[in-house]
Design an enzyme around this catalytic site. Sequence first.
Site, PDB file in Angstrom:
ATOM      1  N   GLY A 115      38.556  42.604  14.715  1.00  0.00           N
ATOM      2  CA  GLY A 115      39.738  42.560  15.720  1.00  0.00           C
ATOM      3  C   GLY A 115      40.704  41.432  15.790  1.00  0.00           C
ATOM      4  O   GLY A 115      40.080  40.390  16.104  1.00  0.00           O
ATOM      5  N   TYR A 159      34.348  49.600   4.316  1.00  0.00           N
ATOM      6  CA  TYR A 159      35.460  48.788   4.406  1.00  0.00           C
ATOM      7  C   TYR A 159      35.461  47.729   5.632  1.00  0.00           C
ATOM      8  O   TYR A 159      35.981  46.613   5.459  1.00  0.00           O
ATOM      9  CB  TYR A 159      36.646  49.714   5.061  1.00  0.00           C
ATOM     10  CG  TYR A 159      38.088  49.121   5.274  1.00  0.00           C
ATOM     11  CD1 TYR A 159      38.912  48.498   4.361  1.00  0.00           C
ATOM     12  CD2 TYR A 159      38.305  48.825   6.521  1.00  0.00           C
ATOM     13  CE1 TYR A 159      39.791  48.026   4.589  1.00  0.00           C
ATOM     14  CE2 TYR A 159      39.499  48.107   6.987  1.00  0.00           C
ATOM     15  CZ  TYR A 159      40.483  47.576   6.063  1.00  0.00           C
ATOM     16  OH  TYR A 159      41.538  47.084   6.390  1.00  0.00           O
ATOM     17  N   ASN A 208      31.847  47.260  21.355  1.00  0.00           N
ATOM     18  CA  ASN A 208      32.429  47.641  20.012  1.00  0.00           C
ATOM     19  C   ASN A 208      32.116  49.239  20.138  1.00  0.00           C
ATOM     20  O   ASN A 208      30.834  49.620  20.235  1.00  0.00           O
ATOM     21  CB  ASN A 208      31.666  46.836  19.058  1.00  0.00           C
ATOM     22  CG  ASN A 208      32.045  47.248  17.726  1.00  0.00           C
ATOM     23  OD1 ASN A 208      31.397  47.246  16.877  1.00  0.00           O
ATOM     24  ND2 ASN A 208      33.086  47.973  17.697  1.00  0.00           N
ATOM     25  N   GLY A 209      33.104  49.990  19.769  1.00  0.00           N
ATOM     26  CA  GLY A 209      32.956  51.323  19.827  1.00  0.00           C
ATOM     27  C   GLY A 209      34.003  52.164  20.600  1.00  0.00           C
ATOM     28  O   GLY A 209      34.949  51.460  20.991  1.00  0.00           O
ATOM     29  N   CYS A 269      36.026  46.428  16.722  1.00  0.00           N
ATOM     30  CA  CYS A 269      35.963  45.301  17.661  1.00  0.00           C
ATOM     31  C   CYS A 269      34.651  44.500  17.200  1.00  0.00           C
ATOM     32  O   CYS A 269      33.907  45.018  16.594  1.00  0.00           O
ATOM     33  CB  CYS A 269      35.751  45.609  19.074  1.00  0.00           C
ATOM     34  SG  CYS A 269      37.236  46.533  19.930  1.00  0.00           S
TER      35      CYS A 269
END
Length: 487
Positions: free
Chosen positions: A45, A260, A120-121, A19
């Site tokens: 996302g 990535y 985020n996570g 995210c």
Amino acid sequence: MTDFDSDFDLDGDTLREECGVFGIYGHPDAAALTALGLHALQHRGQESAGIVTFDGERFHSEKRMGLVGDHFSSEKVINRLHGTQAVGHVRYSTTGGAILRNVQPLFAELATGGIAVAHNGNLTNGLSLRRQLIEKGAIYQSTSDSEAILHLVAQSGKKRMMERYVDAMRQLEGAYALVALTNKKLIGARDPFGIRPLIIGELNGAYILCSETVALDIIGAKFVREVENGEVVVISAEGLESLRPFPKQPARPCIFEYVYFSRPDSILGGRSVYDVRKQTGKQLALEAPVEADVVVPIPDSGVPAAIGYSQQTGIPFELGIIRNHYVGRTFIEPTQHIRALGVKLKHNANKSVVAGKRVVLVDDSIVRGTTSVKIVRMMYEAGAKEVHMRISSPPIKHPDFYGIDTPERKALLAATHSMEEMRAFIGVDSLAFVSVDGLYKACGLPGRDNNAPQFTDHAFTGDYPTPLTDLGGEHAKSVRAMLAEAG
């Protein structure tokens, strides 16, 4: 989805982004700048996007399924988001379904006022917390693990908002980079290991919090610093205050951000993501050289490593695969014949580059390996004499529990096959991965410190830095919404 359909799912053999979060305090164009920042973070996302603003009296919220540009490009939508404070989120669901009520930022009215949270996570005790909170009377409105944060803040016995917020954080396990907006403050926080990134920026006196530096670049803001592991930053009319509620410990950010997830034009941990990827390609060339005529990247994420491999070996770099950027997940595949075209919808061989050549294919990772099989076959069909595959990450042998959507371990090719078995499965003349130490060297380190690893590299080593409380037992299954609804 049937096995057949899954085999031809163009996105079924990739890791999913996590995210992205963005927040700004004290700017008259807060909503528009947040929309632009989310545009820059779209790669983190693509399922949904949301923005919540505060105008001094009321909060305003817009949340939609789909891309940022599909919903937040119109003046009408931005004009509904009043206020000089804003927080935004782009999401790919790693826990909870792809439904509108899971779209963040999540908002709640508490005894201390309103609060909007973007996360985020992934919480590795999110399901355990959910059960405990519901037993205490919490009324969950989503199936997202992030909602636990709101309930923990609400149920805290502390009086002041910041005390409640920190009290909630102490009960979280796993990875979290949080941006929260209250009546008076913008709050940023990273978990004690700093697994997911969070950046501080500044634009004309207005502080910004975001996942990557590219979100600062797009709005012309300057980089200030990163939020440190275990740090909480509180931004208000008085400025920026730093809190350290956790015992100090070495950071272990996720090394996969370099492999990535982060955009190559981002700066992370003081390192250019692009440079790290290129250095990884050079390291790969040192560890696994091969006689060949041309180095070909699998676009887009394999490009910097392929450049590095080419520069180190002197083998020419060429675009032997052309990617079609206009194939989305919604592409309708009406017949079996059309589905059988498979990967060619997204990638096509550049025959003039590969015909009659010994080709080094460079990719960033192998997950299940099914896409690799198709691309290698495509190279041979285009006339390649030999195909050698080089991977700029170590073999992925373990699933992620910190916000990256990975298959179960039994579906990871490297977890179930030897190197020779993987080579035979993919159908290449040779196959090699960069080593774990090699990846650390590409990050400018002498190698992995096995006594105190500088990153979390759990996908390669199985060394998870936090407890995995929800793994196994009765919490192993993901949350199932009791309310059925359309995505």
